[in-house]
Design a protein around this motif. Structure first.
Motif, PDB file in Angstrom:
ATOM      1  N   VAL A  18     -13.996 -19.569  -8.944  1.00 42.11           N
ATOM      2  CA  VAL A  18     -15.647 -19.684  -8.732  1.00 42.11           C
ATOM      3  C   VAL A  18     -15.949 -18.218  -8.497  1.00 42.11           C
ATOM      4  CG1 VAL A  18     -17.217 -20.893  -7.771  1.00 42.11           C
ATOM      5  CG2 VAL A  18     -15.312 -22.122  -7.947  1.00 42.11           C
ATOM      6  N   ARG A  19     -16.877 -17.637  -9.142  1.00 41.08           N
ATOM      7  CA  ARG A  19     -17.400 -16.305  -8.973  1.00 41.08           C
ATOM      8  C   ARG A  19     -18.702 -16.636  -8.301  1.00 41.08           C
ATOM      9  NH1 ARG A  19     -19.032 -15.467 -13.624  1.00 41.08           N
ATOM     10  NH2 ARG A  19     -17.147 -14.112 -14.559  1.00 41.08           N
ATOM     11  N   VAL A  20     -18.947 -15.775  -7.219  1.00 42.51           N
ATOM     12  CA  VAL A  20     -20.477 -15.976  -6.520  1.00 42.51           C
ATOM     13  C   VAL A  20     -21.039 -14.532  -6.937  1.00 42.51           C
ATOM     14  CG1 VAL A  20     -21.472 -15.683  -4.243  1.00 42.51           C
ATOM     15  CG2 VAL A  20     -19.319 -17.109  -4.432  1.00 42.51           C
ATOM     16  N   VAL A  21     -22.088 -14.917  -7.453  1.00 46.56           N
ATOM     17  CA  VAL A  21     -23.086 -13.896  -7.605  1.00 46.56           C
ATOM     18  C   VAL A  21     -23.893 -13.725  -6.535  1.00 46.56           C
ATOM     19  CG1 VAL A  21     -24.724 -12.759  -9.529  1.00 46.56           C
ATOM     20  CG2 VAL A  21     -22.934 -14.034 -10.201  1.00 46.56           C
ATOM     21  N   ALA A  22     -24.182 -12.485  -5.852  1.00 45.87           N
ATOM     22  CA  ALA A  22     -25.033 -12.198  -4.607  1.00 45.87           C
ATOM     23  C   ALA A  22     -26.276 -11.795  -5.322  1.00 45.87           C
ATOM     24  CB  ALA A  22     -24.502 -11.364  -3.716  1.00 45.87           C
ATOM     25  N   VAL A  23     -27.550 -12.649  -5.135  1.00 45.16           N
ATOM     26  CA  VAL A  23     -28.578 -12.201  -5.835  1.00 45.16           C
ATOM     27  C   VAL A  23     -29.759 -11.525  -4.821  1.00 45.16           C
ATOM     28  CG1 VAL A  23     -30.689 -12.874  -7.259  1.00 45.16           C
ATOM     29  CG2 VAL A  23     -28.393 -14.289  -7.372  1.00 45.16           C
ATOM     30  N   SER A  24     -29.943 -10.020  -5.018  1.00 48.96           N
ATOM     31  CA  SER A  24     -30.604  -9.379  -4.070  1.00 48.96           C
ATOM     32  C   SER A  24     -31.978  -9.259  -4.547  1.00 48.96           C
ATOM     33  CB  SER A  24     -29.907  -8.267  -3.877  1.00 48.96           C
ATOM     34  OG  SER A  24     -29.454  -7.553  -5.334  1.00 48.96           O
ATOM     35  N   LYS A  25     -32.910 -10.311  -5.085  1.00 45.17           N
ATOM     36  CA  LYS A  25     -34.201  -9.995  -5.538  1.00 45.17           C
ATOM     37  C   LYS A  25     -35.037  -9.385  -4.193  1.00 45.17           C
ATOM     38  CE  LYS A  25     -36.318 -13.328  -7.143  1.00 45.17           C
ATOM     39  NZ  LYS A  25     -37.213 -14.436  -7.914  1.00 45.17           N
ATOM     40  N   THR A  26     -35.796  -8.368  -4.453  1.00 44.46           N
ATOM     41  CA  THR A  26     -36.827  -7.938  -3.581  1.00 44.46           C
ATOM     42  C   THR A  26     -35.929  -7.057  -2.293  1.00 44.46           C
ATOM     43  OG1 THR A  26     -36.922  -9.633  -1.933  1.00 44.46           O
ATOM     44  CG2 THR A  26     -38.297  -9.784  -4.016  1.00 44.46           C
ATOM     45  N   LYS A  27     -34.877  -7.168  -2.370  1.00 43.10           N
ATOM     46  CA  LYS A  27     -34.225  -6.498  -1.218  1.00 43.10           C
ATOM     47  C   LYS A  27     -33.541  -4.968  -1.513  1.00 43.10           C
ATOM     48  CE  LYS A  27     -34.339 -10.138   1.153  1.00 43.10           C
ATOM     49  NZ  LYS A  27     -35.031 -10.343   2.705  1.00 43.10           N
TER      50      LYS A  27
ATOM     51  N   THR B 249     -18.545 -22.775 -12.127  1.00 44.16           N
ATOM     52  CA  THR B 249     -17.522 -21.297 -12.078  1.00 44.16           C
ATOM     53  C   THR B 249     -18.352 -20.116 -11.669  1.00 44.16           C
ATOM     54  OG1 THR B 249     -18.030 -20.693 -14.688  1.00 44.16           O
ATOM     55  CG2 THR B 249     -15.962 -22.354 -14.058  1.00 44.16           C
ATOM     56  N   ASN B 250     -19.721 -20.373 -11.567  1.00 39.15           N
ATOM     57  CA  ASN B 250     -20.453 -19.139 -11.379  1.00 39.15           C
ATOM     58  C   ASN B 250     -21.613 -19.694 -10.450  1.00 39.15           C
ATOM     59  OD1 ASN B 250     -20.973 -16.047 -12.223  1.00 39.15           O
ATOM     60  ND2 ASN B 250     -22.736 -17.248 -12.468  1.00 39.15           N
ATOM     61  N   VAL B 251     -21.852 -19.389  -9.206  1.00 41.99           N
ATOM     62  CA  VAL B 251     -23.033 -19.773  -8.526  1.00 41.99           C
ATOM     63  C   VAL B 251     -23.960 -18.482  -8.317  1.00 41.99           C
ATOM     64  CG1 VAL B 251     -21.903 -21.963  -7.486  1.00 41.99           C
ATOM     65  CG2 VAL B 251     -21.672 -19.640  -6.238  1.00 41.99           C
ATOM     66  N   ARG B 252     -25.082 -18.772  -8.040  1.00 46.52           N
ATOM     67  CA  ARG B 252     -26.006 -17.567  -7.828  1.00 46.52           C
ATOM     68  C   ARG B 252     -26.829 -17.604  -6.479  1.00 46.52           C
ATOM     69  NH1 ARG B 252     -27.117 -20.236 -12.516  1.00 46.52           N
ATOM     70  NH2 ARG B 252     -29.115 -20.846 -11.822  1.00 46.52           N
ATOM     71  N   ILE B 253     -26.379 -17.068  -5.506  1.00 48.40           N
ATOM     72  CA  ILE B 253     -26.867 -17.190  -4.387  1.00 48.40           C
ATOM     73  C   ILE B 253     -27.496 -15.903  -3.639  1.00 48.40           C
ATOM     74  CG2 ILE B 253     -26.049 -17.802  -1.951  1.00 48.40           C
ATOM     75  CD1 ILE B 253     -23.624 -18.887  -3.314  1.00 48.40           C
ATOM     76  N   GLY B 254     -28.648 -15.978  -3.233  1.00 50.48           N
ATOM     77  CA  GLY B 254     -29.686 -15.168  -2.810  1.00 50.48           C
ATOM     78  C   GLY B 254     -29.969 -15.456  -1.325  1.00 50.48           C
ATOM     79  N   SER B 255     -30.845 -16.115  -0.892  1.00 54.79           N
ATOM     80  CA  SER B 255     -31.653 -16.214   0.462  1.00 54.79           C
ATOM     81  C   SER B 255     -30.643 -16.462   1.381  1.00 54.79           C
ATOM     82  CB  SER B 255     -32.762 -17.118   0.235  1.00 54.79           C
ATOM     83  OG  SER B 255     -32.569 -18.489  -0.168  1.00 54.79           O
TER      84      SER B 255
ATOM     85  N   ALA C  10     -34.906 -14.535   3.469  1.00 55.29           N
ATOM     86  CA  ALA C  10     -36.189 -14.687   2.379  1.00 55.29           C
ATOM     87  C   ALA C  10     -36.765 -13.702   1.771  1.00 55.29           C
ATOM     88  CB  ALA C  10     -37.314 -15.653   3.395  1.00 55.29           C
ATOM     89  N   ARG C  11     -36.951 -13.824   0.460  1.00 56.14           N
ATOM     90  CA  ARG C  11     -37.466 -12.741  -0.034  1.00 56.14           C
ATOM     91  C   ARG C  11     -38.607 -12.204   0.419  1.00 56.14           C
ATOM     92  NH1 ARG C  11     -35.932 -16.559  -5.136  1.00 56.14           N
ATOM     93  NH2 ARG C  11     -33.948 -15.834  -5.731  1.00 56.14           N
TER      94      ARG C  11
END
Length: 250
Positions: free
Chosen positions: A38-47, A229-235, A240-241
């Motif tokens: 399982v791949r974790v994509v750390a989503v850094s929108k606005t950071k 197999t791929n989760v997209r995790i941000g906040s 919070a954005r």
């Protein structure tokens, strides 16, 4: 952000990243899989890039994602070249070349939702002389008009077009965004699983070769248990954005 505040934010993000990875490990084990599947994509929108660097340095994490082309092409040059960037937002045709030329270490575009954008990506990758680019076909599993993605009934044809008609792209799987209130998340995920079954049967692929990108901060554990197999995790990682305040003119 002051220097002490930036350091504190970086430490908090790194700690949150480690906690997420522990939860991913447990969910993967519950689904009978290894955490490495399982791949974790750390989503850094606005950071800021500094926060991404803190997570990179403290945890060894290398998969990061962005929703907006402009934000990604501004951040990528400030950060290490071994980061594997995922573009996960809606991609407009006129931004394709800008994205590909501005981010040499772009690993995957997860949001191919029609033949037009697939063709633009294919031509741009070829003209820039890049290695073939991994892409996912985005499927609108919730039926909401506000969501991008091909209808489930069209996923096979679009996947076939990418795999057979776009030599500079590598069809790597399917992506979906569930309903925002998560009320029918299991149904959305099940729809994507059904799409994968049909796509793999049509293309002669093993299902293990076809990634499922599903699950975000509020539902990633359930998504993993259902086969993501791929989760997209941000906040959950970055907080919070932060959007710029707009001046209201009455």
């Amino acid at each position: 952000m002051s220097a002490p505040a930036a350091v504190e934010a970086g430490m908090a993000a790194a700690a949150a990243m480690k906690e997420v990875m522990a939860r991913v490990k447990q969910a993967a084990e519950r689904s009978g899989r290894l955490p490495t599947q399982v791949r974790v994509v750390a989503v850094s929108k606005t950071k800021p890039a500094s926060l991404i660097k803190a997570v990179y340095d403290s945890t060894g994490h290398r998969s990061f994602g962005e929703n907006y082309v402009q934000e990604l092409i501004e951040k990528a040059p400030q950060l290490p070249e071994d980061i594997e960037w995922h573009f996960i937002g809606n991609l407009q045709s006129n931004k394709v070349k800008q994205l590909l030329s501005g981010v040499p270490n772009l690993y995957m575009v997860e949001s191919v939702d029609d033949e037009k954008i697939a063709n633009h990506l294919d031509r741009a990758v070829g003209s820039l002389g890049r290695s073939p680019l991994k892409v996912l076909v985005q499927v609108n599993t919730s039926g909401e008009e506000s969501k991008f993605g091909v209808e489930p009934s069209g996923c096979v044809e679009l996947a076939k077009h990418v795999k057979l008609g776009c030599p500079n792209l590598v069809f790597s799987g399917l992506m979906t965004i569930g309903m925002l209130d998560y009320s029918s998340t299991p149904e959305n995920f099940k729809t994507l699983l059904d799409c994968r079954k049909k796509v793999c049967a049509e293309l002669g692929m093993a299902e293990e070769e076809c990634e499922l990108s599903m699950g975000m901060s509020a539902d990633f554990e359930q998504a993993i248990e259902m086969g993501s197999t791929n989760v997209r995790i941000g906040s959950t990682i970055f907080g919070a954005r932060e959007y710029p305040k707009k001046n209201n003119i009455d």
